[in-house]
Each structure stands twice: as C-alpha cells, then as structure tokens.
Design a protein around this motif. Sequence first.
Motif, short mmCIF file in Angstrom:
data_model
loop_
_atom_site.label_atom_id
_atom_site.label_comp_id
_atom_site.label_asym_id
_atom_site.label_seq_id
_atom_site.Cartn_x
_atom_site.Cartn_y
_atom_site.Cartn_z
N GLU A 68 -11.51 4.69 6.01
CA GLU A 68 -12.65 3.68 5.51
C GLU A 68 -12.78 2.65 6.53
O GLU A 68 -13.58 1.91 6.89
N PHE A 69 -11.50 2.03 7.26
CA PHE A 69 -11.55 0.88 7.90
C PHE A 69 -11.13 1.10 9.28
O PHE A 69 -10.84 -0.10 10.14
N GLY A 70 -10.66 2.28 9.86
CA GLY A 70 -10.13 2.55 11.02
C GLY A 70 -8.74 2.10 11.49
O GLY A 70 -8.71 1.63 12.69
N ILE A 71 -8.06 1.82 10.51
CA ILE A 71 -6.75 1.20 10.56
C ILE A 71 -5.54 2.46 10.61
O ILE A 71 -5.76 3.34 9.60
N VAL A 72 -4.93 2.22 11.74
CA VAL A 72 -3.68 3.57 11.62
C VAL A 72 -2.58 2.71 10.93
O VAL A 72 -1.94 1.77 11.27
N LEU A 73 -2.04 3.59 10.26
CA LEU A 73 -0.83 2.97 9.16
C LEU A 73 0.37 4.11 9.58
O LEU A 73 0.06 5.30 9.68
N GLU A 74 1.63 3.63 10.09
CA GLU A 74 2.59 4.18 10.37
C GLU A 74 3.51 4.78 9.18
O GLU A 74 3.60 4.03 8.18
N GLU A 75 3.70 6.03 9.18
CA GLU A 75 4.64 6.80 8.05
C GLU A 75 5.79 5.88 7.85
O GLU A 75 6.21 5.74 6.71
N GLU A 76 6.41 5.42 8.60
CA GLU A 76 7.67 4.67 8.50
C GLU A 76 7.36 3.49 7.62
O GLU A 76 8.31 2.98 6.70
N ASP A 77 6.37 2.79 7.66
CA ASP A 77 5.92 1.64 7.12
C ASP A 77 5.69 2.01 5.65
O ASP A 77 5.98 1.33 4.78
N LEU A 78 5.02 3.05 5.52
CA LEU A 78 4.56 3.39 4.40
C LEU A 78 6.07 3.83 3.26
O LEU A 78 6.01 3.50 2.16
N ALA A 79 6.87 4.25 3.64
CA ALA A 79 8.35 4.47 3.08
C ALA A 79 8.80 3.19 2.70
O ALA A 79 9.57 3.15 1.70
N GLU A 80 8.22 1.90 3.21
CA GLU A 80 9.12 0.82 2.58
C GLU A 80 8.12 0.06 1.70
O GLU A 80 8.40 -1.07 1.15
N VAL A 81 7.06 0.58 1.36
CA VAL A 81 5.84 -0.10 0.66
C VAL A 81 6.36 0.23 -0.93
O VAL A 81 6.47 1.29 -1.41
N SER A 82 6.56 -0.97 -1.81
CA SER A 82 6.96 -0.82 -3.12
C SER A 82 5.77 -1.61 -4.01
O SER A 82 5.68 -1.36 -5.20
N THR A 83 5.13 -2.71 -3.62
CA THR A 83 4.33 -3.48 -4.53
C THR A 83 2.77 -3.42 -3.92
O THR A 83 2.96 -2.86 -2.71
N VAL A 84 2.02 -4.05 -4.47
CA VAL A 84 0.61 -3.86 -3.85
C VAL A 84 0.71 -5.05 -2.78
O VAL A 84 0.18 -4.60 -1.63
N GLN A 85 1.51 -6.26 -2.81
CA GLN A 85 1.49 -7.04 -1.93
C GLN A 85 2.17 -6.38 -0.78
O GLN A 85 1.68 -6.83 0.57
N SER A 86 3.07 -5.74 -0.93
CA SER A 86 3.87 -5.13 0.46
C SER A 86 2.96 -4.22 1.06
O SER A 86 2.91 -4.16 2.31
N PHE A 87 2.03 -3.61 0.42
CA PHE A 87 1.07 -2.78 0.94
C PHE A 87 -0.07 -3.69 1.83
O PHE A 87 -0.40 -3.41 3.01
N LEU A 88 -0.40 -4.67 1.04
CA LEU A 88 -1.43 -5.53 1.88
C LEU A 88 -0.87 -6.39 3.11
O LEU A 88 -1.41 -6.60 4.02
N ASP A 89 0.30 -6.70 3.26
CA ASP A 89 1.37 -7.18 4.10
C ASP A 89 1.03 -6.32 5.12
O ASP A 89 0.99 -6.61 6.31
N MET A 90 1.38 -5.10 5.00
CA MET A 90 1.46 -3.96 5.93
C MET A 90 -0.07 -3.74 6.86
O MET A 90 -0.11 -3.81 8.11
N LEU A 91 -0.98 -4.04 6.00
CA LEU A 91 -2.51 -4.04 6.64
C LEU A 91 -2.67 -5.36 7.49
O LEU A 91 -3.50 -5.31 8.35
N ASP A 92 -2.25 -6.48 6.87
CA ASP A 92 -2.45 -7.57 7.69
C ASP A 92 -1.63 -7.50 9.13
O ASP A 92 -1.99 -8.18 10.07
N ARG A 93 -0.73 -6.73 9.18
CA ARG A 93 0.08 -6.59 10.66
C ARG A 93 -0.90 -5.85 11.83
O ARG A 93 -0.71 -5.86 12.76
N ASP A 94 -1.66 -5.10 11.15
CA ASP A 94 -2.60 -4.23 12.08
C ASP A 94 -3.57 -4.99 12.74
O ASP A 94 -4.00 -5.98 12.13
#
Length: 74
Positions: A48-74
């Motif tokens: 939807e947004f053309g953002i590449v998310l790394e698999e290693e980062d997804l393994a660390e996601v536990s809350t909605v905010q941690s997910f959003l923080d990961m998006l902000d890094r891109d």
Amino acid sequence: MMVEQIKEYMAANFQIDKDSITPDAHLFDDLQLTSLDVVDIAMYIEDEFGIVLEEEDLAEVSTVQSFLDMLDRD
C-alpha cells in the motif's frame, strides 16, 4: 493518514474493534494476532505504501506502537 489506514485494515481483516487498536495494545495478548497476522499486515503496508520492512524488525514487534515506530524509521 497511514496510521488510520492500517487501523482500518487491521479492524476489517482480523475482526478487531478499531477502538481497541491503541498504541499500547499488545499485538498478541490484547489483539489476539498471530505472527502470520503481523506478516500479513507488513505485506499490506509494503504494497500500500511502498515501504520495505525488514524481517528482523518484525520479529521485535510486540505492540501497536512498536509497529508504528518501525514505520517511522523508514
């Protein structure tokens, strides 16, 4: 806004009450998502947004905010 679209997607595809999708909501304990659900959400975001998310980062996601923080890094 990206956050609202993601909340809409989560609510519609995982039968989650949109009001329960808060920054401190735990993806697994509070929202009852699985690791495959998190991957599904990540794929939606990438498509939807053309953002590449790394698999290693997804393994660390536990809350909605941690997910959003990961998006902000891109």
